[in-house]
Motif scaffolding. Structure first.
Motif, mmCIF file in Angstrom:
data_model
loop_
_atom_site.group_PDB
_atom_site.id
_atom_site.type_symbol
_atom_site.label_atom_id
_atom_site.label_comp_id
_atom_site.label_asym_id
_atom_site.label_seq_id
_atom_site.Cartn_x
_atom_site.Cartn_y
_atom_site.Cartn_z
ATOM 1 N N THR A 1 0.804 -1.214 0.000
ATOM 2 C CA THR A 1 0.000 0.000 0.000
ATOM 3 C C THR A 1 0.842 1.271 0.000
ATOM 4 O O THR A 1 0.372 2.323 -0.399
ATOM 5 C CB THR A 1 -0.943 0.015 1.215
ATOM 6 O OG1 THR A 1 -0.166 -0.310 2.363
ATOM 7 C CG2 THR A 1 -2.069 -0.991 1.060
ATOM 8 N N GLU A 2 2.066 1.169 0.478
ATOM 9 C CA GLU A 2 2.940 2.343 0.536
ATOM 10 C C GLU A 2 4.302 1.994 -0.052
ATOM 11 O O GLU A 2 4.812 0.894 0.205
ATOM 12 C CB GLU A 2 3.159 2.768 1.991
ATOM 13 C CG GLU A 2 1.937 3.297 2.690
ATOM 14 C CD GLU A 2 1.557 4.669 2.211
ATOM 15 O OE1 GLU A 2 2.427 5.560 2.199
ATOM 16 O OE2 GLU A 2 0.400 4.851 1.817
ATOM 17 N N PRO A 3 4.905 2.912 -0.796
ATOM 18 C CA PRO A 3 6.241 2.580 -1.328
ATOM 19 C C PRO A 3 7.298 2.594 -0.231
ATOM 20 O O PRO A 3 7.193 3.360 0.721
ATOM 21 C CB PRO A 3 6.503 3.696 -2.335
ATOM 22 C CG PRO A 3 5.666 4.829 -1.882
ATOM 23 C CD PRO A 3 4.475 4.252 -1.187
ATOM 24 N N GLY B 1 12.902 -3.923 -0.547
ATOM 25 C CA GLY B 1 11.947 -3.790 -1.654
ATOM 26 C C GLY B 1 12.538 -3.351 -2.977
ATOM 27 O O GLY B 1 11.845 -2.707 -3.784
ATOM 28 N N LYS B 2 13.772 -3.724 -3.264
ATOM 29 C CA LYS B 2 14.391 -3.311 -4.535
ATOM 30 C C LYS B 2 13.716 -3.980 -5.730
ATOM 31 O O LYS B 2 13.631 -3.396 -6.800
ATOM 32 C CB LYS B 2 15.902 -3.614 -4.524
ATOM 33 C CG LYS B 2 16.667 -2.724 -3.539
ATOM 34 C CD LYS B 2 18.147 -2.902 -3.644
ATOM 35 C CE LYS B 2 18.639 -4.198 -3.072
ATOM 36 N NZ LYS B 2 18.427 -4.365 -1.616
ATOM 37 N N THR B 3 13.232 -5.213 -5.528
ATOM 38 C CA THR B 3 12.613 -5.933 -6.662
ATOM 39 C C THR B 3 11.441 -5.125 -7.232
ATOM 40 O O THR B 3 11.368 -4.896 -8.440
ATOM 41 C CB THR B 3 12.123 -7.323 -6.203
ATOM 42 O OG1 THR B 3 13.145 -7.914 -5.417
ATOM 43 C CG2 THR B 3 11.784 -8.212 -7.364
ATOM 44 N N LEU B 4 10.538 -4.679 -6.340
ATOM 45 C CA LEU B 4 9.405 -3.890 -6.855
ATOM 46 C C LEU B 4 9.864 -2.526 -7.353
ATOM 47 O O LEU B 4 9.217 -1.940 -8.211
ATOM 48 C CB LEU B 4 8.346 -3.717 -5.764
ATOM 49 C CG LEU B 4 7.471 -4.935 -5.461
ATOM 50 C CD1 LEU B 4 6.448 -4.591 -4.398
ATOM 51 C CD2 LEU B 4 6.753 -5.437 -6.712
ATOM 52 N N ILE C 1 17.424 -13.894 -2.247
ATOM 53 C CA ILE C 1 16.317 -14.801 -1.926
ATOM 54 C C ILE C 1 15.531 -14.276 -0.727
ATOM 55 O O ILE C 1 16.089 -13.923 0.296
ATOM 56 C CB ILE C 1 16.850 -16.235 -1.660
ATOM 57 C CG1 ILE C 1 17.502 -16.779 -2.925
ATOM 58 C CG2 ILE C 1 15.756 -17.160 -1.179
ATOM 59 C CD1 ILE C 1 16.549 -16.997 -4.076
ATOM 60 N N ASP C 2 14.208 -14.229 -0.905
ATOM 61 C CA ASP C 2 13.333 -13.618 0.095
ATOM 62 C C ASP C 2 12.570 -14.690 0.864
ATOM 63 O O ASP C 2 11.464 -15.062 0.500
ATOM 64 C CB ASP C 2 12.356 -12.662 -0.626
ATOM 65 C CG ASP C 2 11.497 -11.891 0.345
ATOM 66 O OD1 ASP C 2 12.030 -11.359 1.320
ATOM 67 O OD2 ASP C 2 10.271 -11.832 0.125
ATOM 68 N N PHE C 3 13.203 -15.219 1.912
ATOM 69 C CA PHE C 3 12.497 -16.119 2.816
ATOM 70 C C PHE C 3 11.907 -15.227 3.897
ATOM 71 O O PHE C 3 12.659 -14.574 4.613
ATOM 72 C CB PHE C 3 13.459 -17.103 3.489
ATOM 73 C CG PHE C 3 14.110 -18.071 2.557
ATOM 74 C CD1 PHE C 3 13.349 -18.943 1.795
ATOM 75 C CD2 PHE C 3 15.487 -18.133 2.446
ATOM 76 C CE1 PHE C 3 13.964 -19.853 0.949
ATOM 77 C CE2 PHE C 3 16.103 -19.037 1.608
ATOM 78 C CZ PHE C 3 15.336 -19.899 0.851
HETATM 79 N N1 LIG Z 1 6.002 -1.432 -0.645
HETATM 80 C C1 LIG Z 1 6.084 -2.530 0.092
HETATM 81 N N2 LIG Z 1 5.291 -2.717 1.168
HETATM 82 C C2 LIG Z 1 5.392 -3.842 1.925
HETATM 83 N N3 LIG Z 1 6.242 -4.854 1.667
HETATM 84 C C3 LIG Z 1 7.050 -4.732 0.604
HETATM 85 C C4 LIG Z 1 7.018 -3.572 -0.241
HETATM 86 N N4 LIG Z 1 7.928 -3.752 -1.221
HETATM 87 C C5 LIG Z 1 8.508 -4.955 -1.012
HETATM 88 N N5 LIG Z 1 7.984 -5.543 0.078
HETATM 89 C C6 LIG Z 1 8.363 -6.877 0.633
HETATM 90 O O1 LIG Z 1 9.654 -6.773 1.211
HETATM 91 C C7 LIG Z 1 10.365 -7.999 1.095
HETATM 92 C C8 LIG Z 1 11.764 -7.758 0.574
HETATM 93 O O2 LIG Z 1 11.716 -7.251 -0.736
HETATM 94 P P1 LIG Z 1 12.824 -7.586 -1.837
HETATM 95 O O3 LIG Z 1 13.014 -9.054 -1.957
HETATM 96 O O4 LIG Z 1 12.488 -6.838 -3.051
HETATM 97 O O5 LIG Z 1 14.121 -6.981 -1.126
HETATM 98 P P2 LIG Z 1 15.500 -6.533 -1.768
HETATM 99 O O6 LIG Z 1 15.728 -5.119 -1.382
HETATM 100 O O7 LIG Z 1 15.546 -6.878 -3.214
HETATM 101 O O8 LIG Z 1 16.519 -7.469 -0.943
HETATM 102 P P3 LIG Z 1 17.928 -8.110 -1.389
HETATM 103 O O9 LIG Z 1 18.939 -7.012 -1.372
HETATM 104 O O10 LIG Z 1 18.197 -9.131 -0.354
HETATM 105 O O11 LIG Z 1 17.752 -8.675 -2.754
HETATM 106 C C9 LIG Z 1 9.526 -8.877 0.183
HETATM 107 O O12 LIG Z 1 8.875 -9.848 0.950
HETATM 108 C C10 LIG Z 1 8.529 -7.937 -0.446
HETATM 109 O O13 LIG Z 1 7.304 -8.559 -0.744
#
Ligand SMILES: Nc1ncnc2c1ncn2[C@@H]1O[C@H](COP(=O)(O)OP(=O)(O)OP(=O)(O)O)[C@@H](O)[C@H]1O
Length: 557
Positions: free
Chosen positions: A143-145, A171-174, A436-438
């Protein structure tokens, strides 16, 4: 301890704590004094660690040009905005942007940096964001970035190259998927592959694919054609090569470098129309193992207006240099400290003396109740991972092991079992250290000291994700006296308590820095086993005798 308490309290933030604190007479209610101080301390910690911004922060400039930070709940803001026309971007000017950046320690530089977004609705007014895509975000609970998303999404939607570094699990993936899907929607005219995401491991590629698939659910392009996302698996590679599937079918492909190069070299996939190229775990993809392959991919993407993006939780200076050389006026986004681990992780070192001491230390953690699953244990080699697996099996610990010698199917199954809670403890090599997101891993144990500060940050980043707290323990022995130094430095940068002797120990000479850089910081480790040496020798002799007898038989035959 404070941090742990605040984080475990989760979303139940006491909204009235601010105004109430002001109204209270500190001198009269002395017994409440401590509680109020506690609340203030907590709100301070919350502000620093609120990467997921459970609370909405809206900034306004009052008459005296003083910044006031006001909290508004999601519901309140939704009620006030009756209809699409009334939704206004929360961040409307540079002053508001700089206050927002200060709140999450964001450092953004480059030419013409766009304003960050304060909420996902900002995207509707600023970028005519697709409503279905916004729905998909909300339906998936986003719901929030997060800060990295607030910064990266507008940059990508302005078609700018980006080099982004944010903590693990932030949250880098999104941050790269949301703008990518929106850009594919905007680009209605062309068919064929437009978005390409490169990841260093199959597991991570698969995870990104699942996220992208969820995000593009029910999104249709021209002529009601659904947006097509694919993971470049072995079977898809074969189908493309045999022309069972046309290479124009997909809009976005996620792949590891080798698999992609294989199909490109066989002319089974054309990258010349790719408009958005994203390197996840960019520092890995541009280190010596992958740099040639990444370079090949870059050369195959011939579109002059190709937008490039690099993401990682660690960006060493050599990768920054590469980024500057291959990108066009990139915008550099750093959230938090570039060399630090996620501050949600409680980091600890345990001195084990020697290799035997490590097994004793694990058993002690079990006895003391610190071995709380789910747990991931990292080791430096396949042989050592297998050996520890056998040792812990004897201790009847619910454990399995993942390394490069296990088949893809075995690896997938183990990951599934670990995710579902059926498996409590996962032993692995660095193959699972990145991305990996466990969800909800309680403890990461570095059974062997990682080879670099970057490896350490990624390994321990498997816990403390998505705003949760986590714990990381690193075992070290006498032979790790140099290799442990960069780890202590990361702990310092991440705000962990570091005692005086640790601080002294962390100081590195030029020579030591050099040996760490060349991967020569530690020597060969002793085998992991509790079987006495005499038994091991007996067993080896027995095996040698069996082998010799087999050989003789073969020769006779
Ligand atoms: N806007 C958001 N609100 C709530 N949860 C979020 C949001 N964006 C991402 N997440 C959750 O946060 C978790 C971590 O996200 P993500 O795997 O993208 O991290 P990352 O920054 O890529 O980590 P890494 O550096 O280990 O790859 C995931 O479970 C994802 O669903």
């Amino acid at each position: 301890m404070d941090i742990f308490r605040v984080l475990t309290r989760g979303a139940s933030v006491k909204k009235e704590s601010g105004p109430k604190a002001k109204a209270t007479d500190y001198s009269i209610i002395s017994e409440k004094d401590e509680n109020l101080k506690e609340d203030n301390k907590e709100s301070q910690i919350e502000k620093e660690l609120d990467f997921f911004r459970n609370k909405r922060i809206i900034k306004k400039v009052d008459d005296d040009k003083e910044m006031k930070i006001k909290e508004e709940s999601w519901n309140e803001s939704n009620e006030s905005g009756n209809g699409e026309d009334l939704i206004k971007p929360v961040i409307t000017n540079a002053t508001e942007a700089s206050a927002l950046r200060k709140s999450y320690k964001g450092n953004v530089s480059g030419i013409d940096v766009p304003l960050p977004i304060g909420s996902f609705e900002d995207l509707i007014s600023r970028f005519s964001f697709d409503k279905r895509l916004l729905n998909n975000l909300v339906e998936n609970g986003f719901t929030e970035p997060t800060p990295i998303q607030s910064e990266c999404i507008p940059v990508a939607l302005n078609n700018r190259d980006v080099l982004a570094c944010g903590p693990t699990g932030s949250g880098k993936t999104l941050a790269f998927l949301i703008p990518l899907v929106q850009q594919i929607i905007n680009d209605k005219q062309t068919t064929g592959l437009k978005g390409l995401i490169i990841s260093p491991t199959k597991e991570l590629a698969n995870q990104i694919f699942i996220e992208c698939f969820k995000l593009s659910h029910k999104i249709f392009l021209e002529k009601k054609r659904p947006l097509q996302v694919a993971l470049l698996s072995k079977s898809l590679g074969a189908k493309l090569k045999n022309k069972v599937v046309g290479d124009k079918k997909y809009d976005i492909i996620i792949s590891t470098p080798l698999r992609l190069i294989d199909v490109v070299k066989n002319e089974a996939l054309d990258l010349s129309k790719v408009k958005h190229l994203i390197f996840d775990e960019a520092d890995k993809l541009f280190d010596k193992t992958f740099v040639e392959q990444s370079d090949d991919i870059l050369s195959a993407c011939k579109e002059p207006a190709l937008r490039k993006a690099m993401f990682s939780a660690t960006i060493p200076s050599n990768v920054e240099e590469i980024a500057q050389s291959i990108m066009m006026d990139p915008i550099r986004i750093i959230i938090g400290h570039k060399e630090a681990a996620n501050t949600n992780i409680d980091q600890k070192l345990i001195f084990c003396g020697n290799e035997e001491g490590k097994l004793i230390a694990i058993r002690q953690l079990v006895q003391e109740g610190e071995f709380k699953p789910p747990i991931i244990i990292f080791l430096e080699s396949i042989t050592r991972a297998k050996a520890l697996y056998h040792e812990l099996m004897y201790d009847r610990i619910n454990v399995d092991v993942i390394h490069a010698e296990r088949t893809a199917l075995q690896r997938d199954r183990i990951i599934e079992r670990f995710k579902s809670g059926e498996l409590w403890c996962l032993i692995c090599t660095d193959v699972l250290a990145r991305g990996i997101d466990f969800k909800g891993v309680n403890l990461v144990i570095n059974y062997d000291v990682p080879g670099s500060s970057q490896a350490y940050v990624h390994r321990i980043g498997r816990t403390g994700r998505g705003g949760r707290s986590g714990k990381a323990i690193t075992f070290y022995t006498k032979q790790d006296s140099i290799a442990i130094k960069p780890i202590i430095n990361v702990m310092k940068q991440s705000g962990c308590e570091v005692s005086e002797w640790m601080d002294k120990m962390a100081k590195m000479t030029k020579r030591e820095k050099e040996s760490i850089k060349n991967g020569k910081a530690h020597t060969e480790r002793k085998q992991i086993t509790t079987v006495p040496k005499i038994d091991r020798v007996k067993r080896r002799r027995q095996q040698e005798m069996i082998a010799a007898s087999k050989r003789r038989k073969n020769e006779e035959l």
